[in-house]
Design a protein around this motif. Sequence first.
Motif, mmCIF file in Angstrom:
data_model
loop_
_atom_site.group_PDB
_atom_site.id
_atom_site.type_symbol
_atom_site.label_atom_id
_atom_site.label_comp_id
_atom_site.label_asym_id
_atom_site.label_seq_id
_atom_site.Cartn_x
_atom_site.Cartn_y
_atom_site.Cartn_z
ATOM 1 N N VAL A 1 0.839 -1.204 0.000
ATOM 2 C CA VAL A 1 0.000 0.000 0.000
ATOM 3 C C VAL A 1 0.871 1.250 0.000
ATOM 4 C CG1 VAL A 1 -1.682 1.326 1.333
ATOM 5 C CG2 VAL A 1 -1.945 -1.145 1.117
ATOM 6 N N VAL A 2 1.935 1.233 0.806
ATOM 7 C CA VAL A 2 2.809 2.408 0.905
ATOM 8 C C VAL A 2 3.588 2.627 -0.392
ATOM 9 C CG1 VAL A 2 4.825 3.373 2.074
ATOM 10 C CG2 VAL A 2 3.002 2.316 3.404
ATOM 11 N N THR A 3 4.228 1.564 -0.894
ATOM 12 C CA THR A 3 5.128 1.724 -2.041
ATOM 13 C C THR A 3 4.411 1.876 -3.372
ATOM 14 O OG1 THR A 3 5.335 -0.674 -2.234
ATOM 15 C CG2 THR A 3 6.986 0.478 -0.920
ATOM 16 N N LYS A 4 3.245 1.231 -3.518
ATOM 17 C CA LYS A 4 2.579 1.236 -4.819
ATOM 18 C C LYS A 4 1.300 2.055 -4.861
ATOM 19 C CE LYS A 4 4.603 -2.771 -6.978
ATOM 20 N NZ LYS A 4 4.394 -3.821 -7.981
ATOM 21 N N VAL A 5 0.883 2.623 -3.710
ATOM 22 C CA VAL A 5 -0.321 3.446 -3.700
ATOM 23 C C VAL A 5 -0.033 4.830 -3.113
ATOM 24 C CG1 VAL A 5 -2.690 3.672 -2.861
ATOM 25 C CG2 VAL A 5 -1.841 1.434 -3.562
ATOM 26 N N LEU A 6 0.420 4.872 -1.856
ATOM 27 C CA LEU A 6 0.556 6.152 -1.160
ATOM 28 C C LEU A 6 1.709 7.001 -1.699
ATOM 29 C CD1 LEU A 6 -0.158 5.087 2.539
ATOM 30 C CD2 LEU A 6 -1.727 6.046 0.840
ATOM 31 N N LEU A 7 2.894 6.413 -1.856
ATOM 32 C CA LEU A 7 4.025 7.189 -2.361
ATOM 33 C C LEU A 7 3.790 7.696 -3.789
ATOM 34 C CD1 LEU A 7 7.144 5.294 -0.919
ATOM 35 C CD2 LEU A 7 6.110 7.441 -0.159
ATOM 36 N N ALA B 1 1.452 10.689 -3.685
ATOM 37 C CA ALA B 1 2.055 11.948 -3.256
ATOM 38 C C ALA B 1 2.997 12.509 -4.313
ATOM 39 C CB ALA B 1 2.809 11.733 -1.936
ATOM 40 N N ALA B 2 3.729 11.634 -4.978
ATOM 41 C CA ALA B 2 4.765 12.110 -5.899
ATOM 42 C C ALA B 2 4.241 12.425 -7.294
ATOM 43 C CB ALA B 2 5.871 11.057 -6.000
ATOM 44 N N GLY C 1 3.282 17.919 -12.508
ATOM 45 C CA GLY C 1 3.151 19.378 -12.519
ATOM 46 C C GLY C 1 4.450 20.056 -12.903
ATOM 47 N N ILE C 2 5.548 19.588 -12.336
ATOM 48 C CA ILE C 2 6.854 20.183 -12.673
ATOM 49 C C ILE C 2 7.182 19.937 -14.141
ATOM 50 C CG2 ILE C 2 9.331 20.020 -12.234
ATOM 51 C CD1 ILE C 2 8.649 19.424 -9.296
ATOM 52 N N ALA C 3 6.917 18.716 -14.613
ATOM 53 C CA ALA C 3 7.190 18.404 -16.020
ATOM 54 C C ALA C 3 6.380 19.304 -16.954
ATOM 55 C CB ALA C 3 6.874 16.936 -16.297
ATOM 56 N N SER D 1 -0.163 1.445 -9.397
ATOM 57 C CA SER D 1 -1.568 1.725 -9.669
ATOM 58 C C SER D 1 -1.828 3.200 -9.390
ATOM 59 C CB SER D 1 -2.460 0.849 -8.784
ATOM 60 O OG SER D 1 -3.794 0.987 -9.167
ATOM 61 N N LEU D 2 -1.457 4.014 -10.348
ATOM 62 C CA LEU D 2 -1.448 5.461 -10.187
ATOM 63 C C LEU D 2 -2.840 6.054 -10.362
ATOM 64 C CD1 LEU D 2 1.011 7.324 -9.767
ATOM 65 C CD2 LEU D 2 0.949 7.790 -12.202
ATOM 66 N N SER D 3 -3.068 7.198 -9.704
ATOM 67 C CA SER D 3 -4.298 7.947 -9.931
ATOM 68 C C SER D 3 -4.105 8.842 -11.145
ATOM 69 C CB SER D 3 -4.640 8.796 -8.710
ATOM 70 O OG SER D 3 -5.651 9.727 -9.036
ATOM 71 N N THR D 4 -4.754 8.498 -12.242
ATOM 72 C CA THR D 4 -4.636 9.334 -13.438
ATOM 73 C C THR D 4 -5.230 10.720 -13.203
ATOM 74 O OG1 THR D 4 -6.695 8.382 -14.272
ATOM 75 C CG2 THR D 4 -4.656 7.358 -15.004
ATOM 76 N N THR D 5 -6.217 10.806 -12.320
ATOM 77 C CA THR D 5 -6.816 12.103 -12.005
ATOM 78 C C THR D 5 -5.799 13.040 -11.386
ATOM 79 O OG1 THR D 5 -8.968 11.078 -11.643
ATOM 80 C CG2 THR D 5 -8.636 13.248 -10.687
ATOM 81 N N GLN D 6 -5.033 12.543 -10.422
ATOM 82 C CA GLN D 6 -4.049 13.386 -9.759
ATOM 83 C C GLN D 6 -2.937 13.788 -10.717
ATOM 84 O OE1 GLN D 6 -2.763 11.398 -6.199
ATOM 85 N NE2 GLN D 6 -4.784 11.493 -5.241
ATOM 86 N N VAL D 7 -2.522 12.863 -11.570
ATOM 87 C CA VAL D 7 -1.477 13.181 -12.545
ATOM 88 C C VAL D 7 -1.935 14.287 -13.489
ATOM 89 C CG1 VAL D 7 -0.142 12.285 -14.486
ATOM 90 C CG2 VAL D 7 -0.426 10.907 -12.438
ATOM 91 N N CYS D 8 -3.131 14.135 -14.051
ATOM 92 C CA CYS D 8 -3.620 15.117 -15.022
ATOM 93 C C CYS D 8 -3.919 16.459 -14.367
ATOM 94 C CB CYS D 8 -4.871 14.576 -15.718
ATOM 95 S SG CYS D 8 -4.533 13.136 -16.757
ATOM 96 N N SER D 9 -4.425 16.441 -13.144
ATOM 97 C CA SER D 9 -4.681 17.697 -12.438
ATOM 98 C C SER D 9 -3.371 18.428 -12.151
ATOM 99 C CB SER D 9 -5.419 17.428 -11.129
ATOM 100 O OG SER D 9 -6.653 16.802 -11.359
ATOM 101 N N GLY D 10 -2.353 17.679 -11.718
ATOM 102 C CA GLY D 10 -1.047 18.288 -11.494
ATOM 103 C C GLY D 10 -0.468 18.875 -12.766
ATOM 104 N N SER D 11 -0.650 18.184 -13.880
ATOM 105 C CA SER D 11 -0.154 18.690 -15.168
ATOM 106 C C SER D 11 -0.854 19.984 -15.569
ATOM 107 C CB SER D 11 -0.347 17.635 -16.257
ATOM 108 O OG SER D 11 0.478 16.528 -16.031
ATOM 109 N N VAL D 12 -2.177 20.033 -15.360
ATOM 110 C CA VAL D 12 -2.930 21.231 -15.713
ATOM 111 C C VAL D 12 -2.459 22.427 -14.883
ATOM 112 C CG1 VAL D 12 -5.214 22.313 -15.618
ATOM 113 C CG2 VAL D 12 -4.956 20.022 -16.571
#
Length: 416
Positions: free
Chosen positions: A131-137, A140-141, A147-149, A275-286
């Motif tokens: 859960v920590v290595t493949k979900v929570l970290l 957060a990252a 967003g930085i990219a 198992s990444l959250s695509t929502t968080q990735v795309c929101s950070g990119s926007v």
Amino acid sequence: MEHTTLLLAIVIATALVFDFTNGFHDTANAMATTISTGALKPKIAVAMSAVLNLVGAFLSVEVAKTISGGIIDEKGIRTEVIFAALVGAILWNLLTWLLGLPSSSSHALFGGLIGAAVMSAGWSSVHGSTVVTKVLLPAAAAPIVAGIAALLATKLTYRFNRNTSEKATAKGYRAGQIASAGLVSLAHGTNDAQKTMGIITLALVTSGVLHPGSNPPLWVIVSAGMAIAMGTYIGGWRIIRTMGKGLTELRPPQGFAAQTGAATVILASSHIGFSLSTTQVCSGSVMGAGLGRKGGVVRWSTATRMVVAWCLTLPAAGLVGAGAEFLTKQGSWGIAAVGVLLIAGSGVIWSLSRRQPVDHTHVTNDEAEPAGVITTAIAAVSPPPTGVAVAATDLKATIQAPAPVAPADPPTPATV
């Protein structure tokens, strides 16, 4: 045996319903910026995204294996646990869709699964390290990295074209946006459709149909891909409006940078089984693309609501999943009660959404959405800046004040 078969069929059907909600909940990830910049018409955009989500479902099974055998211990887990987990995930998805908040469908599923497993077999049934290595970290990252990219890509894009008018390059960037939006849709199908594949595979394992560690059967891959594609075509217009207009105003170069960065992060994570959250990735990119343009502005009030929803998703879905599992442990009547609660809750949320419907005909309107409960609460705690309030008051007074009347000229003496 008949009871087990019926319950398994109910769980598979509920998993596909979750996959459907995942599709329309996450349509905005791929198509919000493309629609907001005018690169594609709304209905064409969601149709294209639906097809590519279906194709993406066939590209990998690494994420599905993480869910079916990585997050919780398969031994001792009953099929009812998976049903309870799905109830928590579906209800949270629908609630955040009603509020127009792009929360994570992935974390809703994980939260429901963890909560139901803990209620059923205790904390020992959850693989905490996974859960920590493949979900929570990654949670957060990923938005920070994306967003930085996107911020750097936007700055480089404007720097390379500093001697060219934006109008001259807009057509090319819109074409690039279409390609990058297709890549995000493909990545979304690869990542998110696998979550439902993993859940159905887990249900088949707990029912004794498959051996632990098995890959998803072909029929599971096809059905999961079809469900998420149909949900995507329906279009989650409320969340598309938030992502496309609510966070920041994007121009074609920014949209291209945001979507390209998001697709790269999602595909890389799918390849290594995160198992990444695509929502968080795309929101950070926007948000990164919004900050990357000189003079660009991010609406931090909307961003704050999104982050709050992200933080609440795992525990909220977990609590609902745990409560549903408590009922299912009571026997057949408890399972029936959970099904009734799911249908009733979904019906209430749907009826509330019809009071202020949002569809493809006005998803790109610049009119502000009516303030919801969360927005009103935030506004009560943090009033707008003084300058804004004064400007608004002055404008209102100007509109309401009668126009000054010029004094009449004095009468001209008559000439005899």
